[in-house]
Motif scaffolding. Structure first.
Motif, PDB file in Angstrom:
ATOM      1  N   GLU A   1       2.196   1.717  -3.485  1.00 58.59           N
ATOM      2  CA  GLU A   1       1.141   2.257  -4.348  1.00 58.59           C
ATOM      3  C   GLU A   1       0.958   3.754  -4.120  1.00 58.59           C
ATOM      4  O   GLU A   1       0.765   4.516  -5.067  1.00 58.59           O
ATOM      5  N   GLU A   2       1.027   4.167  -2.881  1.00 55.79           N
ATOM      6  CA  GLU A   2       0.900   5.592  -2.554  1.00 55.79           C
ATOM      7  C   GLU A   2       2.066   6.382  -3.151  1.00 55.79           C
ATOM      8  O   GLU A   2       1.872   7.482  -3.685  1.00 55.79           O
TER       9      GLU A   2
ATOM     10  N   ILE B   1       3.718   5.612  -5.853  1.00 52.79           N
ATOM     11  CA  ILE B   1       3.451   5.671  -7.295  1.00 52.79           C
ATOM     12  C   ILE B   1       2.405   6.745  -7.584  1.00 52.79           C
ATOM     13  O   ILE B   1       2.584   7.580  -8.474  1.00 52.79           O
ATOM     14  N   ASN B   2       1.316   6.744  -6.831  1.00 59.32           N
ATOM     15  CA  ASN B   2       0.237   7.713  -7.040  1.00 59.32           C
ATOM     16  C   ASN B   2       0.695   9.152  -6.842  1.00 59.32           C
ATOM     17  O   ASN B   2       0.188  10.066  -7.491  1.00 59.32           O
ATOM     18  N   ARG B   3       1.647   9.359  -5.950  1.00 55.11           N
ATOM     19  CA  ARG B   3       2.126  10.714  -5.641  1.00 55.11           C
ATOM     20  C   ARG B   3       3.394  11.078  -6.416  1.00 55.11           C
ATOM     21  O   ARG B   3       3.974  12.132  -6.179  1.00 55.11           O
ATOM     22  N   ASP B   4       3.851  10.183  -7.278  1.00 58.56           N
ATOM     23  CA  ASP B   4       5.058  10.411  -8.075  1.00 58.56           C
ATOM     24  C   ASP B   4       6.287  10.676  -7.187  1.00 58.56           C
ATOM     25  O   ASP B   4       7.079  11.583  -7.436  1.00 58.56           O
TER      26      ASP B   4
ATOM     27  N   LYS C   1       0.830  -1.210   0.000  1.00 58.73           N
ATOM     28  CA  LYS C   1       0.000   0.000   0.000  1.00 58.73           C
ATOM     29  C   LYS C   1       0.865   1.259   0.000  1.00 58.73           C
ATOM     30  O   LYS C   1       0.541   2.240  -0.671  1.00 58.73           O
TER      31      LYS C   1
END
Length: 151
Positions: A90-91, A93-96, A87
């Protein structure tokens, strides 16, 4: 001497599963650190050489300052399990956010064998052993504050 960046703006955070023995933990942390450092541009991180009285050089260590203690702190936290690391990944990745991760498919054999084993494993089946991040202090705190310091 060049001007050094503000030590409170960015940090390194490594989060490791608590289910490894000490030797494996240190090995995973080493791989994560080297991999993440390789991604960073010179303008993103600041490294300095230390020189001793005998003109010996102790090269390329993360800059730190006495106030407030570290330039870009390197915080090591622990996670209860692989899913919490997943998780967090993933966070990132989502926040670059720049990161690297290490899974159980990367343990045995050489890198070619490890790459093949990873390629043959669905992401949902990967067992994450650690994730290392570099980014803005406040942004990283938003999603790493639930983890405890690794002791």
């Amino acid at each position: 001497m060049s001007t050094l960046p503000d030590e409170t703006q960015k940090r390194f955070i490594a989060v490791l599963t608590k289910k490894m023995d000490l030797g494996r933990t240190l090995n995973v942390l080493g791989h994560l650190s080297v991999g993440l450092s390789d991604q960073l541009k010179e303008s993103e991180a600041c490294y300095v050489d230390y020189q001793d009285m005998d003109d010996g050089v102790h090269p390329h260590l993360s800059h730190y300052s006495i106030i407030p203690l570290f330039h870009y702190p390197f915080i090591v936290l622990k996670a209860d399990n692989s899913n919490k690391l997943r998780k967090m990944r993933e966070e990132a990745i989502n926040r670059d956010i720049k990161f690297t991760d290490f899974t159980s498919t990367m343990i045995e054999g050489g890198s070619i064998e490890q790459q093949q084993r990873t390629k043959q494993t669905k992401e949902a089946d990967l067992e994450y052993l650690g994730v290392c991040l570099f980014g803005g202090t406040e942004t990283l705190r938003e999603f790493t504050k639930k983890f405890c310091l690794y002791k």
